[in-house]
Design an enzyme around this catalytic site. Structure first.
Site, PDB file in Angstrom:
ATOM      1  CG  ASP A 138     -42.359 -14.567  29.768  1.00 16.87           C
ATOM      2  OD1 ASP A 138     -42.700 -13.683  29.246  1.00 16.87           O
ATOM      3  OD2 ASP A 138     -41.494 -15.425  29.382  1.00 16.87           O
ATOM      4  CG  HIS A 211     -40.884 -12.637  26.260  1.00 21.27           C
ATOM      5  ND1 HIS A 211     -40.678 -13.315  27.434  1.00 21.27           N
ATOM      6  CD2 HIS A 211     -39.527 -12.521  25.752  1.00 21.27           C
ATOM      7  CE1 HIS A 211     -39.232 -13.823  27.375  1.00 21.27           C
ATOM      8  NE2 HIS A 211     -38.564 -13.148  26.586  1.00 21.27           N
ATOM      9  CB  SER A 541     -36.230 -15.150  26.102  1.00 20.89           C
ATOM     10  OG  SER A 541     -36.160 -14.197  27.099  1.00 20.89           O
TER      11      SER A 541
END
Length: 765
Positions: A138, A211, A541
């Site tokens: 990520d 994220h 996600s």
């Protein structure tokens, strides 16, 4: 000795196609991933890197190797002109040369909603869970987050072979017994965009985006009391497997995620010894042998690593899935039973409920002017409140009604604020239906469903002086029905292989609370100066790391299980109905969802611990699957690193892959309205492995259409010992239906306390 070396080099060069390399300076350089067949490496080389280097130099005077790969694939990444790549394809031992693909990120209450807290005693001990290592590819991690606290964790597992890389604002002390490894991969990104500006983003595993911190702590975050986002969702935050170890691989940067970096991250994760790989990343749909994630995932699977990927956020459109390779567990998104209500009151007395995470100064209870963005804009798409599109004179001091779509939801609020607006009502359109996604807006806002949005717009259009106000309702638990399939969650059918049903299942992915970076505010926008320890965001996600963490729990409980067995347990125990017996809903339509929306259903980790039977699969099963796709030996070698030739005398079937679901593409007979009624017969074979208490199972089949007859043989399977295998065949006899018709059903094996369930999807093409 020198003469001997000279002779060796001359002899070696004779084996190659040595070109008078043309001048390709006028061609823009592109990053390519080159697959090599190591069996072709001349014995005169000490290692494969020397061979790769010479192969490259025979076609380019300037190209440099960015990465070499040994586990994810055999080969290397390089940046060269397209003309040079064509020359390289002709070199001995080169299996393929493919242009790098750019991927994108698919962007608490979850443990309680999934039953992890209520049934905690059923799950493996903390000691066994702490031996499981989850690798997350990520945007990196924010190591100061409390969710990476290693209190109570013992020594790092002996199986760990990785490291903690240092870089900008990241030292060895950033890692601990929880965050046991952190790496970063930027060569592909820098080859495309130039050197990283370290005043803007960290050339290290540090997360500047948020994220990666959110996904990694969703999967494995330690227990943190009194967590919230600006007071919303206050409670104890924890990942799905809070005692598991984490290894972070930063492969995504502010400019995107590049295939060569992703493959390098997967290569490192395999070498480092992870047990689970989590990728909330997706890209363009292409054949498996050219898809970077599918390539790396196959090699990971062959090393016993469970790979979980997000299904994508392109729903509710059909055929919108990402990451559909059958050796990947593809995860769609559903809702929790938690909401963050916001209330819209109109001047005519009508009130509507929406959602919002706005935490700033509230509007006065008195009504203020209300305007449609489409009537206050200088562009044709004014209803979307794109940046700079609103006319300040028409917006100042008013609440603006904006339509969802085209730009980030929070960015629309900024566009309203910049034009002088004091509030926003964000209205869903047909594509989003009644799905409500909460955001930490910078102005008072309420996101409302399509029905409420249409009613509000009608009021504004029919009233010469429309007014409204917006109020916040805090956090609301026990929302029903839940879960529902998120509108944004990508849908089937499988666009690459229609005979493999995807997604595999859904998990929580809407309004998920998890840790956040300290670099940016909760919206991620440049003008958001707020700093938060936790954030609430939505997307597949978020559902993907839920599945990854649950897989870690299953791996700890059953270390002998293969990746396919873990996926099977999650699929065959998933549910598709609510406690009242009603079918799970699709929020985009308000109607019952189908296996193209939810796959096998919503994960139930408590049941998955003891599924009774599993549909297992090994590398040999996937090789047969590739033969059914008519893959050549060269393509199979490039994808799997196996020298395998399909048996020309054997009939391979995609539908015979030992998958826990059934997708049956059917051809529509020619003729008006679907043509003749001549039936089509399709047979699929499956093998079940007993992993529970030995018992006798009886089959139960249900279908929602009479045009298809489904027969199972045998109808009874008796298992007398652990790991015993039994096979059965399903025969689908289908009458012709109009093209585009879909029908669904379910096949269940019932034995003792076990229900081993598989979805069925039939599609007339």
């Amino acid at each position: 000795m020198v003469n001997l070396m000279h002779v060796s080099v001359v002899t070696l060069l004779i084996c190659y196609h040595v070109y008078a390399v043309p001048d390709y300076k006028h061609q823009k350089k592109i990053t390519y991933i080159v697959h090599m067949d190591k069996s072709y490496m001349p014995s005169s080389f000490d290692d494969h890197v020397q061979w790769y280097d010479l192969s490259l130099k025979t076609v380019s005077n300037s190209a440099k190797i960015l990465y070499t790969y040994e586990n994810a694939i055999h080969g290397f990444a390089t940046r060269m002109a397209p003309g040079e790549s064509k020359l390289l394809e002709g070199q001995p031992g080169v299996l393929s040369v493919h242009e790098e693909i750019a991927y994108e990120l698919h962007t608490t209450r979850s443990p309680s909603f999934l039953g992890l807290e209520k049934h905690e005693a059923l799950f493996p001990t903390s000691t066994s869970v702490s031996e499981v290592i989850v690798g997350v590819l990520d945007t990196g991690v924010w190591p100061e987050s409390k969710s990476y606290d290693d209190t109570g964790l013992g020594p790092i597992p002996d199986s760990w072979k990785g490291t903690c890389e240092v870089g900008t604002n990241f030292s060895l002390s950033s890692c601990n017994r929880k965050l046991i490894g952190a790496r970063f991969f930027s060569r592909g990104y820098e080859a495309a965009y130039g050197p990283i500006d370290e005043t803007v983003e960290s050339k290290s595993p540090r997360d500047d985006d948020g994220h990666g911190t959110h996904t990694s702590t969703t999967a494995t975050g330690s227990v943190v009391a009194r967590a919230s986002l600006l007071g919303y969702a206050e409670g104890t935050a924890r990942g799905m497997a809070p005692r598991a170890r984490l290894a972070a691989y930063k492969v995504c940067w502010l400019g995107g995620c590049f295939g060569s970096d992703i493959l390098a991250g997967m290569e490192a994760a395999i070498t480092d010894g992870v047990n689970i790989l989590s990728l909330s990343i997706g890209g363009t749909l292409i054949d498996y042998y050219r898809d970077t994630v599918a390539l790396g995932a196959f090699r990971a699977m062959s090393h016993g690593i469970f790979v979980s990927c997000s299904a994508g956020n392109s729903g509710p459109s059909s055929y919108s899935l990402s990451n559909v390779a059958p050796w990947i567990s593809t995860v769609g998104a559903g809702t929790l039973d938690r909401d963050f209500p916001a209330y819209v009151s109109l001047g005519n007395g009508r009130k509507f409920s929406g959602v919002s995470l706005y935490s700033g100064k509230l509007l006065l209870s008195t009504l203020v002017p209300l305007v449609l963005a489409s009537n206050a804009s200088k562009v044709s798409s004014g209803n979307l409140c794109l940046g700079g599109s609103l006319v300040p004179e028409k917006v100042a001091g008013k609440i603006v009604v904006c339509d969802r779509g085209m730009s980030a939801r929070v960015a629309k609020g900024v566009a309203v604020k910049d034009a002088g607006g004091i509030g926003m009502i964000l209205a869903n359109t047909d594509s989003y239906g009644e799905e409500l996604v909460a955001d930490a807006h910078l102005i008072p806002s309420a996101a409302v469903g399509q029905k409420a949005g249409d009613a509000i717009k009608m009021y504004v259009s029919s009233n010469p002086n429309p007014t409204a106000t917006i109020a916040s309702g805090g956090t609301h638990l026990g929302v029903q029905p839940s879960p529902v399939v998120a509108a944004f969650s990508s849908r089937g059918p499988n666009p690459i292989t229609p005979a493999i049903l995807k997604p595999d299942f859904i998990a929580p992915g809407v309004n998920i609370l998890a840790s956040w970076t300290g670099k940016v505010g909760p919206t991620g926008l440049d003008g958001d100066t707020r700093h938060v320890g936790f954030n609430i965001i939505s997307g597949t996600s978020m559902s993907c790391p839920h599945a990854s963490g649950l897989a870690a729990l299953l791996k700890a409980a059953h270390p002998e299980w293969s990746p396919a067995a873990i996926r099977s347990a999650l699929m065959t125990t998933a549910y598709t109905t609510y406690k009242n017996g009603q079918r799970m809903q699709d929020v985009s339509t308000g109607m019952p969802s189908t296996p193209f929306d939810h796959g096998a259903g919503h994960v139930d980790p408590v049941s998955a611990l003891d599924p009774g039977l599993v549909y297992d699969a090994a590398v040999t099963d996937y090789l047969a699957f590739l033969c059914a796709l008519n893959y050549s030996s060269i393509k199979i070698k490039a994808l799997t690193d196996h020298d395998f030739t399909c048996d020309l005398g054997k009939k391979y079937s995609v539908g015979n892959l030992n998958y826990p679901s059934f997708a049956v593409p059917l051809q529509t007979a020619s003729g008006r309205g679907g043509g003749s009624d001549a039936p089509t017969t399709v047979k699929y074979t499956r093998t079940l492995t007993n992993v529970g208490t030995p018992t006798t199972y009886k089959v139960l089949v249900s279908s929602d259409i009479k045009a298809v007859k489904i027969a199972v043989e045998p109808q009874v399977l008796t298992f007398s010992q652990l790991n015993e295998k039994k096979s059965y065949t399903v025969t689908f006899t289908a009458s012709s239906m109009p093209s585009g018709t879909n029908s669904f059903g379910r096949l269940e094996w019932l034995g003792g306390n076990y229900v081993v369930s598989s979805p069925i999807a039939l599609s007339w093409m």
